[in-house]
Write a protein that holds these residues in place. Sequence first.
Motif, PDB file in Angstrom:
ATOM      1  N   ASP A  71       0.839  -1.211   0.000  1.00  0.00           N
ATOM      2  CA  ASP A  71       0.000   0.000   0.000  1.00  0.00           C
ATOM      3  C   ASP A  71       0.868   1.252   0.000  1.00  0.00           C
ATOM      4  O   ASP A  71       0.466   2.310   0.472  1.00  0.00           O
ATOM      5  CB  ASP A  71      -0.959   0.000   1.194  1.00  0.00           C
ATOM      6  CG  ASP A  71      -0.222  -0.128   2.533  1.00  0.00           C
ATOM      7  OD1 ASP A  71       1.033  -0.164   2.524  1.00  0.00           O
ATOM      8  OD2 ASP A  71      -0.896  -0.182   3.573  1.00  0.00           O
ATOM      9  N   GLY A  72       2.083   1.143  -0.546  1.00  0.00           N
ATOM     10  CA  GLY A  72       3.018   2.258  -0.518  1.00  0.00           C
ATOM     11  C   GLY A  72       2.780   3.318  -1.569  1.00  0.00           C
ATOM     12  O   GLY A  72       3.245   4.441  -1.436  1.00  0.00           O
TER      13      GLY A  72
ATOM     14  N   PRO B 117      -7.872   4.160  -6.706  1.00  0.00           N
ATOM     15  CA  PRO B 117      -7.951   2.693  -6.758  1.00  0.00           C
ATOM     16  C   PRO B 117      -7.039   2.061  -5.702  1.00  0.00           C
ATOM     17  O   PRO B 117      -5.835   2.283  -5.716  1.00  0.00           O
ATOM     18  CB  PRO B 117      -7.469   2.375  -8.171  1.00  0.00           C
ATOM     19  CG  PRO B 117      -6.568   3.517  -8.537  1.00  0.00           C
ATOM     20  CD  PRO B 117      -7.089   4.725  -7.811  1.00  0.00           C
ATOM     21  N   ILE B 118      -7.629   1.281  -4.816  1.00  0.00           N
ATOM     22  CA  ILE B 118      -6.835   0.587  -3.796  1.00  0.00           C
ATOM     23  C   ILE B 118      -6.223  -0.677  -4.397  1.00  0.00           C
ATOM     24  O   ILE B 118      -5.099  -1.053  -4.088  1.00  0.00           O
ATOM     25  CB  ILE B 118      -7.706   0.244  -2.561  1.00  0.00           C
ATOM     26  CG1 ILE B 118      -8.353   1.524  -2.010  1.00  0.00           C
ATOM     27  CG2 ILE B 118      -6.883  -0.455  -1.494  1.00  0.00           C
ATOM     28  CD1 ILE B 118      -7.371   2.624  -1.616  1.00  0.00           C
ATOM     29  N   THR B 119      -6.963  -1.324  -5.282  1.00  0.00           N
ATOM     30  CA  THR B 119      -6.430  -2.441  -6.067  1.00  0.00           C
ATOM     31  C   THR B 119      -6.137  -1.903  -7.470  1.00  0.00           C
ATOM     32  O   THR B 119      -6.552  -0.796  -7.807  1.00  0.00           O
ATOM     33  CB  THR B 119      -7.444  -3.589  -6.142  1.00  0.00           C
ATOM     34  OG1 THR B 119      -8.709  -3.053  -6.555  1.00  0.00           O
ATOM     35  CG2 THR B 119      -7.602  -4.274  -4.792  1.00  0.00           C
ATOM     36  N   GLY B 120      -5.456  -2.679  -8.280  1.00  0.00           N
ATOM     37  CA  GLY B 120      -5.060  -2.193  -9.595  1.00  0.00           C
ATOM     38  C   GLY B 120      -5.540  -3.081 -10.721  1.00  0.00           C
ATOM     39  O   GLY B 120      -4.738  -3.634 -11.468  1.00  0.00           O
ATOM     40  N   ARG B 121      -6.846  -3.217 -10.877  1.00  0.00           N
ATOM     41  CA  ARG B 121      -7.410  -4.085 -11.919  1.00  0.00           C
ATOM     42  C   ARG B 121      -7.591  -3.324 -13.241  1.00  0.00           C
ATOM     43  O   ARG B 121      -7.773  -2.109 -13.238  1.00  0.00           O
ATOM     44  CB  ARG B 121      -8.766  -4.657 -11.481  1.00  0.00           C
ATOM     45  CG  ARG B 121      -8.792  -5.277 -10.098  1.00  0.00           C
ATOM     46  CD  ARG B 121      -7.848  -6.441  -9.963  1.00  0.00           C
ATOM     47  NE  ARG B 121      -7.872  -6.983  -8.610  1.00  0.00           N
ATOM     48  CZ  ARG B 121      -6.877  -7.646  -8.057  1.00  0.00           C
ATOM     49  NH1 ARG B 121      -5.760  -7.858  -8.746  1.00  0.00           N
ATOM     50  NH2 ARG B 121      -6.966  -8.112  -6.833  1.00  0.00           N
ATOM     51  N   THR B 122      -7.593  -4.066 -14.334  1.00  0.00           N
ATOM     52  CA  THR B 122      -7.831  -3.486 -15.649  1.00  0.00           C
ATOM     53  C   THR B 122      -9.193  -2.784 -15.686  1.00  0.00           C
ATOM     54  O   THR B 122     -10.197  -3.348 -15.252  1.00  0.00           O
ATOM     55  CB  THR B 122      -7.811  -4.597 -16.725  1.00  0.00           C
ATOM     56  OG1 THR B 122      -6.534  -5.235 -16.694  1.00  0.00           O
ATOM     57  CG2 THR B 122      -8.048  -4.029 -18.112  1.00  0.00           C
ATOM     58  N   HIS B 123      -9.211  -1.532 -16.189  1.00  0.00           N
ATOM     59  CA  HIS B 123     -10.438  -0.736 -16.361  1.00  0.00           C
ATOM     60  C   HIS B 123     -11.201  -0.547 -15.041  1.00  0.00           C
ATOM     61  O   HIS B 123     -12.413  -0.290 -15.055  1.00  0.00           O
ATOM     62  CB  HIS B 123     -11.375  -1.372 -17.392  1.00  0.00           C
ATOM     63  CG  HIS B 123     -10.769  -1.496 -18.752  1.00  0.00           C
ATOM     64  ND1 HIS B 123     -11.376  -2.196 -19.784  1.00  0.00           N
ATOM     65  CD2 HIS B 123      -9.607  -1.033 -19.286  1.00  0.00           C
ATOM     66  CE1 HIS B 123     -10.618  -2.153 -20.859  1.00  0.00           C
ATOM     67  NE2 HIS B 123      -9.535  -1.458 -20.581  1.00  0.00           N
TER      68      HIS B 123
ATOM     69  N   LEU C 141       0.255  11.492  -7.698  1.00  0.00           N
ATOM     70  CA  LEU C 141       0.998  10.259  -7.451  1.00  0.00           C
ATOM     71  C   LEU C 141       1.963  10.488  -6.294  1.00  0.00           C
ATOM     72  O   LEU C 141       2.701  11.466  -6.278  1.00  0.00           O
ATOM     73  CB  LEU C 141       1.783   9.887  -8.714  1.00  0.00           C
ATOM     74  CG  LEU C 141       2.692   8.667  -8.681  1.00  0.00           C
ATOM     75  CD1 LEU C 141       1.865   7.385  -8.586  1.00  0.00           C
ATOM     76  CD2 LEU C 141       3.551   8.630  -9.951  1.00  0.00           C
ATOM     77  N   THR C 142       1.924   9.578  -5.321  1.00  0.00           N
ATOM     78  CA  THR C 142       2.889   9.610  -4.218  1.00  0.00           C
ATOM     79  C   THR C 142       3.527   8.234  -4.138  1.00  0.00           C
ATOM     80  O   THR C 142       2.817   7.227  -4.002  1.00  0.00           O
ATOM     81  CB  THR C 142       2.204   9.958  -2.878  1.00  0.00           C
ATOM     82  OG1 THR C 142       1.489  11.190  -3.025  1.00  0.00           O
ATOM     83  CG2 THR C 142       3.235  10.108  -1.766  1.00  0.00           C
TER      84      THR C 142
END
Length: 319
Positions: free
Chosen positions: A172-173, A239-245, A288-289
């Motif tokens: 979660d960085g 987005p906490i997860t990184g799914r397509t679309h 972006l961080t």
Amino acid sequence: MTTTTPPTSGVQLLEVAPEYAGQRIDNFLITALKGVPKTLVYRILRKGEVRVNKGRIKPEYKLQAGDIVRIPPVRLPERDEPVPLAQGLLQRLEASIVFEDKALLVINKPAGIAVHGGSGLNYGVIEAFRQLRPDAKELELVHRLDRDTSGLLMIAKKRSMLRHLHAALRGDGVDKRYMALVRGHWATARKQVNAPLQKSNLRSGERMVEIDEEGKEALTLFKVLRRFGDFATMVEARPITGRTHQIRVHALHAGHSIAGDSKYGDEDFSREIRELGGKRLFLHAYQLTVPLPDGGALKLEAPVDEMWAKTVERLASAP
């Protein structure tokens, strides 16, 4: 990777260096065979022409340090003859850089430019930057943005930075925030969409994503930034997860499709936005961080393009 036979168009034997341990064989080959179409990479894997320690392997095989990879003869482009890209595109991408040091490059990707070649495209952002930065031999995308999405995109210039940022993305960085112009009045109380996503391919080959209980967990946090009556809302999506679309499908699931989304959008809403001059997908990675290897943090913001800004201005002054 270490070459044990000359990198000609004949058979290559590559010894896997420790820093490549854990990488999938398909991704390893895509990096080793720069310029070779991915379809060809998967074809030689499927036909068993690629061997690891003299044995056949599957595309998902994860390499170990010391593995010997046999690559069959393939037609490679000459190193000094990359696919020539339009000077205007190269200048546009050079001008889009918002941060650069010895290990990392971050751009404000324009809408409409793919991050990599494939699916009928000869080039993308990564191919362009390999021409712009020929001395950066380890240049790789850290993550991806859809072709029609604009905003902050990270490109690692060193393998060590790529590994560091991939680890941060798995945890979660990394904090990525997007702006999206959506249809209707987004309720302030609607602060998250938690709905699993499943990818599927249509007969045409087009990739679609839909809500499916059998899919992968997906969570997006939303916050209202600005309202345009009941017609539209500007929201921040994290987005906490990184799914397509993910953001596009979660916005639709919440009942508020994104303006200009040809796959998941509302055509009437998108048409009204186009009439205001907004001929693009209104999704922009604006903030972006990321944690840096030295313990510090890099925080960046990227402005929207002129088309976005003028469309919103017209929307705000519309009766």
